[in-house]
Design a protein around this motif. Structure first.
Motif, PDB file in Angstrom:
ATOM      1  N   LYS A  28     -41.563  -1.738  56.215  1.00 36.85           N
ATOM      2  CA  LYS A  28     -41.844  -1.653  54.784  1.00 36.85           C
ATOM      3  C   LYS A  28     -41.905  -3.048  54.164  1.00 36.85           C
ATOM      4  O   LYS A  28     -42.755  -3.320  53.311  1.00 36.85           O
ATOM      5  N   THR A  85     -32.845   4.911  48.324  1.00 41.92           N
ATOM      6  CA  THR A  85     -32.241   3.713  48.926  1.00 41.92           C
ATOM      7  C   THR A  85     -31.317   4.105  50.071  1.00 41.92           C
ATOM      8  O   THR A  85     -31.359   3.505  51.144  1.00 41.92           O
ATOM      9  N   TYR A 121     -36.964  -5.272  46.228  1.00 36.75           N
ATOM     10  CA  TYR A 121     -36.212  -4.026  46.464  1.00 36.75           C
ATOM     11  C   TYR A 121     -36.039  -3.785  47.962  1.00 36.75           C
ATOM     12  O   TYR A 121     -34.929  -3.495  48.431  1.00 36.75           O
ATOM     13  N   HIS A 122     -37.113  -3.896  48.725  1.00 36.50           N
ATOM     14  CA  HIS A 122     -37.023  -3.601  50.158  1.00 36.50           C
ATOM     15  C   HIS A 122     -36.218  -4.661  50.908  1.00 36.50           C
ATOM     16  O   HIS A 122     -35.512  -4.331  51.879  1.00 36.50           O
ATOM     17  N   SER A 169     -41.641  -7.302  42.800  1.00 30.48           N
ATOM     18  CA  SER A 169     -40.420  -6.527  42.547  1.00 30.48           C
ATOM     19  C   SER A 169     -40.186  -5.511  43.656  1.00 30.48           C
ATOM     20  O   SER A 169     -39.038  -5.277  44.061  1.00 30.48           O
ATOM     21  N   GLN A 170     -41.260  -4.919  44.170  1.00 28.00           N
ATOM     22  CA  GLN A 170     -41.116  -3.946  45.257  1.00 28.00           C
ATOM     23  C   GLN A 170     -40.657  -4.630  46.542  1.00 28.00           C
ATOM     24  O   GLN A 170     -39.836  -4.084  47.285  1.00 28.00           O
ATOM     25  N   GLU A 188     -45.069  -4.553  52.143  1.00 25.61           N
ATOM     26  CA  GLU A 188     -44.948  -5.070  50.780  1.00 25.61           C
ATOM     27  C   GLU A 188     -45.332  -6.543  50.696  1.00 25.61           C
ATOM     28  O   GLU A 188     -45.952  -6.975  49.720  1.00 25.61           O
ATOM     29  N   GLU A 193     -45.286  -6.809  39.797  1.00 31.34           N
ATOM     30  CA  GLU A 193     -44.832  -5.493  40.255  1.00 31.34           C
ATOM     31  C   GLU A 193     -44.709  -5.461  41.776  1.00 31.34           C
ATOM     32  O   GLU A 193     -43.722  -4.936  42.319  1.00 31.34           O
ATOM     33  N   GLU A 194     -45.680  -6.027  42.470  1.00 31.21           N
ATOM     34  CA  GLU A 194     -45.605  -6.061  43.939  1.00 31.21           C
ATOM     35  C   GLU A 194     -44.417  -6.895  44.414  1.00 31.21           C
ATOM     36  O   GLU A 194     -43.724  -6.522  45.371  1.00 31.21           O
TER      37      GLU A 194
END
Length: 87
Positions: free
Chosen positions: A38, A24, A67-68, A63-64, A42, A60-61
């Protein structure tokens, strides 16, 4: 399991302490251009997962992507409260 706010606190601490082992911190240091690329990647993966994959894979995608997006928030110095006022 983490909430949006739990993840925010975890990532904020890593950035505040300049954790040299943190992906991070490296992402924030790479700048908004790299983070933006990114996020676009995503977001595309979220769309494809929604079209062609299971609900678990879609989650899951997503969640990614979250995050970004939080990484971008950290890079720009905005907080969840800055966003919540628009929800």
């Amino acid at each position: 399991m983490k909430s949006f706010d739990d993840l925010w606190l975890e990532l904020s601490r890593k950035v505040a302490t300049h954790d040299s082992q943190s992906a991070t911190v490296a992402a924030v240091q790479s700048g908004v251009h790299q983070i933006g690329k990114k996020i676009l990647e995503e977001a595309g993966e979220v769309w494809l997962a929604a079209e062609h994959q299971s609900d678990d894979e879609l989650a899951e995608e997503i969640s990614q992507l979250i995050y970004h997006v939080q990484t971008m928030m950290l890079a720009r110095g905005i907080t969840p409260d800055d966003i919540y006022k628009y929800l």
